[in-house]
Design an enzyme around this catalytic site. Structure first.
Site, PDB file in Angstrom:
ATOM      1  N   LEU D 234      63.685 -20.573 -23.879  1.00  0.00           N
ATOM      2  CA  LEU D 234      64.188 -21.188 -22.642  1.00  0.00           C
ATOM      3  C   LEU D 234      63.059 -21.668 -21.732  1.00  0.00           C
ATOM      4  O   LEU D 234      62.172 -20.907 -21.387  1.00  0.00           O
ATOM      5  CB  LEU D 234      65.021 -20.135 -21.911  1.00  0.00           C
ATOM      6  CG  LEU D 234      65.650 -20.598 -20.602  1.00  0.00           C
ATOM      7  CD1 LEU D 234      66.797 -21.538 -20.885  1.00  0.00           C
ATOM      8  CD2 LEU D 234      66.085 -19.400 -19.800  1.00  0.00           C
ATOM      9  N   ASP D 235      63.114 -22.915 -21.326  1.00  0.00           N
ATOM     10  CA  ASP D 235      62.164 -23.485 -20.361  1.00  0.00           C
ATOM     11  C   ASP D 235      60.724 -23.479 -20.853  1.00  0.00           C
ATOM     12  O   ASP D 235      59.790 -23.653 -20.067  1.00  0.00           O
ATOM     13  CB  ASP D 235      62.222 -22.750 -19.007  1.00  0.00           C
ATOM     14  CG  ASP D 235      63.493 -23.091 -18.241  1.00  0.00           C
ATOM     15  OD1 ASP D 235      64.241 -23.970 -18.709  1.00  0.00           O
ATOM     16  OD2 ASP D 235      63.717 -22.492 -17.191  1.00  0.00           O
ATOM     17  N   GLU D 236      60.516 -23.253 -22.148  1.00  0.00           N
ATOM     18  CA  GLU D 236      59.145 -23.179 -22.659  1.00  0.00           C
ATOM     19  C   GLU D 236      58.872 -24.290 -23.661  1.00  0.00           C
ATOM     20  O   GLU D 236      57.877 -24.252 -24.364  1.00  0.00           O
ATOM     21  CB  GLU D 236      58.907 -21.821 -23.329  1.00  0.00           C
ATOM     22  CG  GLU D 236      59.029 -20.618 -22.408  1.00  0.00           C
ATOM     23  CD  GLU D 236      57.859 -20.524 -21.440  1.00  0.00           C
ATOM     24  OE1 GLU D 236      56.745 -20.935 -21.803  1.00  0.00           O
ATOM     25  OE2 GLU D 236      58.078 -20.047 -20.305  1.00  0.00           O
TER      26      GLU D 236
END
Lengths: 290, 290, 290, 290
Positions: D234-236
């Site tokens: 997530l979000d990476e």
């Protein structure tokens, strides 16, 4: 009657400018204290400590502001008149009434309408006026009246008179959101409220028609936009805000114009916000933005 | 004794912060008026009109400032003590004395020395201290004393003590211009003056060693720098200034580091300028920059 | 003989431009492959797929480049001549020789010298020439020869001839680092190498003397700098790079000039870097920067 | 069937990446020449001349492209398979089909719809899906289908399955325009097309809830936004684009959030544009943006 902004209830903004003199700030802040108000923000600036011009913006909170507003005004008149100052007191919970004039381009117009709906701009919008009809449906979908006033032929005086009639008494300022008509000196005089404009700007300047094409030929790396108050010298009025965006050789003149449109809407929305918040003081041909 | 800055002769700066209370601005500006001074710039801000914190910076001009300075201070103490305010009055024509601590990197160090020489920074620089010797000749070519204090081995207390001894009483603030030693809590306490640091920063953050390599692997498009006051929480102190530069895939980690160095020197020089001009007020873990 | 840059050993850069024709990229890349070289970066752009101009920059790695350099050149001549292309092959490990012309201002001059010393600019600097002497000591402290060629009186031809004599055969390009003399058309012709200039730029433009004062009076919010190749139309040559910085009403014209100086040195250093890396292709009155 | 973009008629884009090997560019450009096409733009980059990764984007013009498209694909497969390259050929006149997933916030959603309507984004938008209904009327006023798929309770699998069913076969990529639901790994797998996300980002990072409040307490001077491809972390995922805006102490956390929203919509629109133009190549956890 415009809806009040509850977050700014009982908050007043006082703008003062004129010849700098010792004791001005003390006199004003003493007055505010006497009226049992508390200062939230104060910005003051003198452009020359000796014989310069004085600029001040002070926001203060006074419970039951509406009840004492006229008393405050009277007291300010008595205090500031001897100093020869220009001043204005506004109730920040009352949104300024903004008219928008537009033509076919919608990028600045829609950006303002949408920011307004999101609550980003402390204004009411009693009307949009355009010399074209293509944006009518969009404007009305925001619940905002749209008036079509065509502007054909060399004589614009009838159209201008009609616009002035619609605006008179109904608005506190006017925004030219890519309104592609040159306004006469008479219009500027008759409209009687500040008029904010936006136009592209380049380093260096490219005068005349087709500026994006000329900028492309010169290979500029930045294109910009300038928002300013309209004066009788077209496009030469006091600047409120400016910004730029990077471009490169791979962009066509049309690509550059599109990027320019994005800068225009961003710059215009900031100029409108700051004007609506009474942050901009005009002085000669420039502005102080607090 | 530092050379006075003639352009700022007779100009004082007063910084005040503490619990917000009605009448504070009026009391201070009345005092300034009583002392026959003229306000040049005043910035005031309260972070909450009810029970918040109050911040004020006022610059005023008073002929023969030096002659009345102590009288002004005494009057301010009497006026502000009842309000429980923290305050400081400075004579702006007296440059602050700034020590620079550096290591091998010279980009921040030389930028500060050169801006100082050009008259961009209202400071004097009584000394540069480094744990390396490579910059000694450059520093001395600016006419500034250079002291080499090596910092080897795990125990830094002797080196830190020596630095504190050099600084004690001689400087008003310290700048860590890429000084690559972790300073102990004791040092921060003993140095007794504000310490300003600069470090790279990234979106998102890359913790630990090799941040440019990690940023490259993640393909970041912006790299930045943050200047802050040093507190006991390393790199977590109140931020003074930040900026970024664009990078792209074609840059190596070394290219990015070079571009980062350029942002670092620009950000640090602005932080130093604003600190030297008494524009920065610390409050909790953040700053108000007027 | 300039020191070779080991990091760029065996790396060549080929620049091509001229009338676009199908098959050009294929012909060039086939040639590179035949010579057992590996392409590192290739940028190609046509400003119009039908009858437009073609621009290409390709960097390739060829072990033992020096041994095959002339053979490569001969092969390129044979391949590209039929297409009517302008082209140039350079060994990237050989730094370009850059002369700097300066006057009293040192901000652009010293910034270039530092960046050079830090290894940020792939150039050698055989000389700095100034019509003043104030920067002589600084320049020589970098180990770089400084020549003083005064330029007084209306007739600059003797001074210009002396400069051309110093430069002839010794430099690959010239940088005007705030050199405050107008160069004659003859000089531009006789110098025979590209000349890069830097000047301030404003939105809108302010023509003539005292531009910062005029910009202040108009209340501009951005000031900028433009770096360009010098042509016979003074300050009108192809733009290489531009940038801006924000200013506000609280800044004096002198403050704005200082901030402008910082933009100037940043913009000039990027223009110099890109020119030195053969990233800039001139075409008509604009540039393609790869 | 999506409307073709006439301005891009007969223009193809070829993306190639994989292990770098000598001769690749020559082989590809020879192929393009054989097919009587003319290269408009070619960008090529190798992250390491020895054993690195190879990235290429080439746009070429071929009259009657549609008639030879499959033949071109077959020839590319034959040429590039031996090199072990990943590649994709697209007809640029066919707009990519983009679905938008949104929640209550409309700033990113409406910005994309407007830009699309103005012709700034070369995409078609077959649907907007939201877990709320507040934007339904706005979306439909653009003539775009709106589907409401609520997402309540801890088990999101039914909602996700319904979304996947709507998207399957109908879209080429998905944009999360402030869609405030965490997507499962299964969703990312099943959706089968690239998913682009936008989130705020800060220097330094503030993890967890209330980032604007934390940023305010730390006194950050810049807030930013990052757009990236969604991966199982997530979000990476690989970053496509980032930008920042300046903030100061006078702004509340709400003001900062509003400014952040403006950065978010600008960054997301650029990421979408570049993805739609096949400018972004994913590689490991980063991107090459040509």
């Amino acid at each position: 009657m415009p809806t009040h902004n509850e977050a700014l209830r009982d908050q007043a903004c006082l703008i003062i400018h004129g010849p700098d003199q010792p004791g001005l700030v003390a006199a004003v802040t003493a007055l505010i204290t006497r009226h049992k108000a508390n200062i939230v923000t104060l910005d003051q600036y003198s452009d020359n400590p000796e014989g310069g011009a004085f600029f001040q913006r002070v926001v203060f909170h006074r419970p039951e502001l509406a009840a004492v507003f006229h008393e405050l005004e009277a007291d300010l008149a008595e205090t500031l008149t001897p100093y020869g100052m220009t001043w204005k007191l506004t109730d920040q919970s009352v949104p300024k009434r903004m008219a928008i004039l537009a033509s076919t381009s919608d990028h600045c117009l829609l950006d303002l309408l949408w920011r307004h709906r999101r609550g980003e701009l402390p204004v009411s919008i009693p009307m949009v006026i355009s010399n074209h009809t293509n944006t009518a449906e969009d404007v009305r979908s925001f619940g905002i009246p749209f008036f079509h006033i065509p502007s054909q032929g060399p004589d614009k005086s009838a159209a201008e008179a009609e616009i002035v009639k619609l605006l008179a008494g109904n608005v506190d300022f006017v925004v030219l959101a890519r309104y592609m008509q040159i306004l006469s000196d008479d219009f500027i005089t008759n409209v009687g409220v500040p008029v904010i404009n936006i136009h592209h700007s380049f380093l260096p300047a490219f005068i005349g028609a087709g500026p994006y094409k000329k900028a492309k030929e010169r290979g500029v790396k930045l294109i910009g936009a300038t928002s300013h108050y309209v004066t009788k010298d077209l496009d030469e009025g006091p600047i409120i805000e400016q910004d730029v965006a990077r471009v490169d050789h791979s962009m066509t003149a049309a690509d550059m114009q599109q990027r320019g449109a994005n800068v225009e809407r961003a710059v215009l929305s900031r100029a409108v916000l700051w004007h609506a918040q009474d942050r901009v003081i005009r002085h000669g041909n420039h502005t102080v933005v607090f």
